[in-house]
Design an enzyme around this catalytic site. Structure first.
Site, mmCIF file in Angstrom:
data_model
loop_
_atom_site.group_PDB
_atom_site.id
_atom_site.type_symbol
_atom_site.label_atom_id
_atom_site.label_comp_id
_atom_site.label_asym_id
_atom_site.label_seq_id
_atom_site.Cartn_x
_atom_site.Cartn_y
_atom_site.Cartn_z
ATOM 1 N N SER A 85 -0.193 4.566 0.014
ATOM 2 C CA SER A 85 -1.601 4.236 0.226
ATOM 3 C C SER A 85 -2.557 5.001 -0.688
ATOM 4 C CB SER A 85 -1.983 4.473 1.687
ATOM 5 O OG SER A 85 -1.615 5.761 2.089
ATOM 6 N N THR A 190 -5.915 7.229 3.197
ATOM 7 C CA THR A 190 -6.646 7.801 2.062
ATOM 8 C C THR A 190 -6.512 9.318 2.010
ATOM 9 O OG1 THR A 190 -8.265 6.073 2.336
ATOM 10 C CG2 THR A 190 -9.013 8.059 1.187
ATOM 11 N N THR A 208 -7.775 6.358 -2.985
ATOM 12 C CA THR A 208 -6.985 5.462 -2.135
ATOM 13 C C THR A 208 -6.634 4.169 -2.857
ATOM 14 O OG1 THR A 208 -6.921 4.450 0.084
ATOM 15 C CG2 THR A 208 -8.956 4.194 -1.148
ATOM 16 N N ARG A 218 -11.981 -6.357 -3.142
ATOM 17 C CA ARG A 218 -12.499 -5.614 -1.976
ATOM 18 C C ARG A 218 -12.621 -4.125 -2.331
ATOM 19 N NH1 ARG A 218 -10.372 -1.078 1.192
ATOM 20 N NH2 ARG A 218 -11.209 -1.239 3.279
ATOM 21 N N THR A 241 -11.098 8.852 6.339
ATOM 22 C CA THR A 241 -9.907 8.037 6.121
ATOM 23 C C THR A 241 -9.825 7.033 7.256
ATOM 24 O OG1 THR A 241 -7.490 8.044 5.917
ATOM 25 C CG2 THR A 241 -8.437 9.788 7.254
ATOM 26 N N GLY A 242 -9.193 5.905 6.980
ATOM 27 C CA GLY A 242 -9.101 4.861 7.993
ATOM 28 C C GLY A 242 -9.666 3.563 7.449
#
Ligand code: GLY
Length: 340
Positions: A85, A190, A208, A218, A241-242
């Site tokens: 990731s 990330t 990320t 995106r 992050t997320g």
């Protein structure tokens, strides 16, 4: 509304505004950063932040600059082929191409650089730094970012790793009857790294490959200053992050820093940011977002929705992976916000 009630409401509003602007410290001038005995303090997202922090610390120990430490530390994660990731080992987009996002901030001078939807380069964090240091811009995206990286001779890599390409082909077959971009995002973790340097200045970076199988083009929160990362040299630094969409709609990292400015401990600032977002968001705490924070005094903390998440802290005294607290729908207070 009666005149008396109008006056009472006006007085209350004025009092609230006065209290808010004073607590926000709008005109407050804080002392210049000072040498801090605790520093350096590195705080990063996830357990893979620990070797990244340690690489950053080694740079400082060898006499490198704080920005070198951020670039090198995050660079360790970016070039880890097992990390699905971050970097070119990451999950590709719906077209089977890895598009990378990264940003960097320097507290002194409030400098920032960023790249988004960058294809085919190993170290987007280094390219973001070059944008910050050599252009009058903050952010380059897509083909422009790629051309910039090419002109500056940055290291190239494959559009997607063999392992991720095989997984993408399988995914594409499964998706044949579904609209693109629908459904839950494939997990992505990330790296955000924030640093209190020995001279008392603050720095940060974020990198990320973003939401797995995202629509081409995106861009998530990570390269957006104030969303995936924010550094205010007078107050502190925060990173996220997320699921970026759930951070960037609320300028999440900026909010964490502003709450620290109001006097909250970094840990409480992360928790309060989650509460504020959940109170407004139709999904409540079902957001898959996490924050790390570090203040100019060297205090740090983190918090995430759900079960929380693991983050890494490294100083000259210790280097550890810690568990953050988490918030769930059971923690939602009486303020309903926009929830249906
Ligand atoms: N937080 C990274 C992303 O959503 O792209």
């Amino acid at each position: 509304m009666s005149r008396r009630r109008f006056l009472r409401n006006s007085t209350l509003s004025a009092g609230t505004v006065a209290a808010t602007s004073s607590s926000l410290g709008a005109a407050q001038v804080l002392p210049a950063p000072q040498v801090n005995a605790l520093a350096p303090v590195f705080v990063s997202t996830w357990p893979f932040g620990k070797p990244a922090n340690e690489a950053g610390l080694a740079v400082l120990t060898a006499g490198g600059l704080p920005l070198d430490a951020i670039e090198r530390g995050i660079g360790v994660t970016e070039s880890d082929p097992t990390n699905g990731s971050v970097g070119l080992g990451g999950i590709p987009n719906a077209d089977g191409v890895v598009q990378l996002d990264a940003c960097i901030m320097s507290g002194p001078g409030h400098q920032a650089g960023s790249v988004a939807a960058l294809e085919g380069y190993v170290h987007p964090i280094a390219i973001a730094r070059r944008v910050m240091e050599t252009t009058g811009h903050v952010m380059l995206v897509g083909d422009g970012a790629r051309k910039f990286a090419q002109q500056h001779g940055f290291e190239r890599g494959p559009a997607v790793s063999a392992k991720q390409k095989a997984a993408w082909k399988k995914w594409r077959t499964e998706q044949q009857h579904k609209a693109r971009g629908e459904g839950k995002p494939k997990n992505h973790d990330t790296i955000a790294m924030i640093l209190l340097a020995p001279d008392g200045n603050l720095y940060g970076g974020c990198s990320t490959s973003g939401w797995g199988y995202k629509l081409a083009g995106r861009v998530g929160d990570s390269p957006i200053i104030g969303s995936g990362l924010y550094v205010d040299n007078q107050v502190g630094a925060a990173g996220a992050t997320g699921i970026g969409e759930n951070v960037m709609r609320y300028c999440g990292s900026f909010l964490v820093v502003e709450l620290m400015r109001q006097g909250l401990h970094p840990q409480e600032a992360c928790l309060e940011t989650l509460r504020r977002i959940a109170a407004m968001d139709p999904k409540g705490f079902d957001l898959s977002i996490n924050f790390i924070a570090l203040d100019r005094r060297g205090r740090f903390g983190a918090a995430g929705t759900g079960q929380g998440f693991e983050y890494s802290v490294t100083t000259r005294e210790f280097s550890r992976v810690l568990q953050s607290p988490g918030l769930t729908s059971a923690d939602i207070g009486p303020v309903g916000g926009n929830r249906k």
